[in-house]
Every structure is written in C-alpha cells, then in structure tokens.
Enzyme design. Structure first.
Site, mmCIF file in Angstrom:
data_model
loop_
_atom_site.group_PDB
_atom_site.id
_atom_site.type_symbol
_atom_site.label_atom_id
_atom_site.label_comp_id
_atom_site.label_asym_id
_atom_site.label_seq_id
_atom_site.Cartn_x
_atom_site.Cartn_y
_atom_site.Cartn_z
ATOM 1 N N HIS A 1 -67.520 -26.933 67.694
ATOM 2 C CA HIS A 1 -68.862 -27.478 67.938
ATOM 3 C C HIS A 1 -69.519 -27.941 66.640
ATOM 4 C CE1 HIS A 1 -70.913 -24.011 66.160
ATOM 5 N NE2 HIS A 1 -69.994 -23.263 66.746
ATOM 6 N N GLY A 2 -70.513 -28.808 66.779
ATOM 7 C CA GLY A 2 -71.265 -29.292 65.627
ATOM 8 C C GLY A 2 -72.057 -28.177 64.969
ATOM 9 N N ASN B 1 -75.036 -21.592 61.199
ATOM 10 C CA ASN B 1 -73.895 -21.891 60.337
ATOM 11 C C ASN B 1 -74.359 -22.066 58.892
ATOM 12 O OD1 ASN B 1 -72.544 -23.935 62.916
ATOM 13 N ND2 ASN B 1 -71.680 -22.005 62.241
ATOM 14 N N GLU C 1 -67.266 -17.396 71.549
ATOM 15 C CA GLU C 1 -67.005 -16.806 70.241
ATOM 16 C C GLU C 1 -67.083 -15.285 70.352
ATOM 17 O OE1 GLU C 1 -65.476 -16.595 67.504
ATOM 18 O OE2 GLU C 1 -66.434 -18.208 66.382
ATOM 19 N N ARG D 1 -74.196 -24.979 72.351
ATOM 20 C CA ARG D 1 -73.702 -25.775 71.223
ATOM 21 C C ARG D 1 -72.380 -26.467 71.559
ATOM 22 N NH1 ARG D 1 -73.777 -20.280 69.887
ATOM 23 N NH2 ARG D 1 -71.854 -19.310 69.110
#
Length: 195
Positions: free
Chosen positions: A8-9, A14, A81, A57
């Site tokens: 994902h972007g 992040n 995740e 996301r």
C-alpha cells in the site's frame, strides 16, 4: 499464473516509524502518488481478480491501481498486517520505556514473542501460508494482491521453503510491486520494482 503483490501507499504512521498493523489509517499525499505510479506501471495488465486486506490503506491503493478496470476486489483477513497489540501507534523508544520486559522478549525471540494483546510472528506467518496455499489452487492468469510489508516479506519466506529467517533479508517499500510467477508447480520471484 502471475501474482502482482503491491505494498500500500505511504501513511503518516510509516513516516513516524510507528508499529502499526491493525490500526486502520489512510494513505497520505505521497501514498496517492505512489499508487498512481503503480497504476501506470501496471496499466497493461488485465487482472482477473484482486485481493486486499481489511485496511482502508490497501483499498485506497487498489482502487487507484485498478482505475476503470473491471475486477472483483476481495477482502481477506489473512492479508492483514501483523497485530502488534499494545505496541500499536508507538515508536521503538516509547515501547522500550512502557514495556521493557515485553520489548526485551520481543527482541530476543522475534518469531515467537507476543506483544501484549497482539500476535507472534509465527502466528502471523501461518495465516500468510494458508492464504498462499489457497491462492495456488486458483486458475487465473493475473491476480493483484494489495497488502502490507510484513505480508510481502512473509511471502518471500514462503517461496524460500518456509524459511522465516529470510524475512529480514528483503525490503518492501510503500508502492513496491513484486511479480511472483507460478508455473509448472514452481513459484519464483520474477521482479521487484520500486515506484
């Protein structure tokens, strides 16, 4: 069969180096740029179906990649995740300070230590393995799988004879595209592209 794995972007988490897996956050401005670049790189691929995790996301990234293409998008919890439990939304320093014993165990036994309220890497990997075992039974040409770094690196371990130690030997950056081919009963990594 061609399996196109896309991370994902980028999200704000992040950028902050927070642990987060189950936290449902959106991609940021850079994440949209990365998804558009992935769309351009995959524009000539006709996908038979797409799989995403339950997180927005991955949905946002997949929708940008697919654009006007007609393709079923299937949510699969096995693509979520890793659940970091109480470590979620915190950086390394904060975790070490708030949970010193758990952090120590987490560092000493990265495969089997369980963050408070979370899951071990081994538990997480078994879900990825189950997903991959099932995906190989599908008879399609091109499948898009938009998911997370931990999933993609675990898929590399799956390909490399279920050797979990390979998890730390690969990078998976936001927007990366990994083409995995499955031919004549053999699975291999064909390419890894950075957007």
């Amino acid at each position: 069969m061609n399996l196109y794995f896309v991370r994902h972007g980028e999200t704000e988490y992040n950028k902050s180096n927070f642990y987060y897996g189950k936290s449902d956050v959106s991609i940021n401005e850079m994440g949209f740029v990365q998804a558009k670049k992935a769309c351009e790189m995959l524009k000539n691929v006709n996908f038979n179906r797409a799989y995403i995790s339950e997180m927005k996301r991955t949905k946002q990234t997949a929708k940008i990649i697919l654009g006007e293409k007609k393709c079923d998008i299937i949510k699969d919890c096995r693509l979520n995740e890793r659940n970091f439990g109480e470590f979620e939304g915190k950086d390394y320093d904060k975790i070490k300070k708030l949970y010193p014993e758990n952090w120590k165990a987490f560092c000493e036994d990265w495969k089997d230590a369980v963050p408070p309220g979370g899951e071990s890497f081994t538990q997480f990997y078994l879900k990825v393995k189950d997903f991959m075992d099932n995906i190989l039974k599908i008879n399609e040409d091109n499948i898009l799988i938009v998911t997370h770094s931990g999933i993609i690196k675990s898929v590399y371990c799956y390909i490399l004879d279920n050797n979990l130690d390979f998890f730390w030997k690969f990078s998976s950056k936001n927007g990366d595209i990994t083409l995995i081919k499955y031919e004549y009963g053999n699975m291999y990594i064909d390419s890894i592209s950075h957007v």
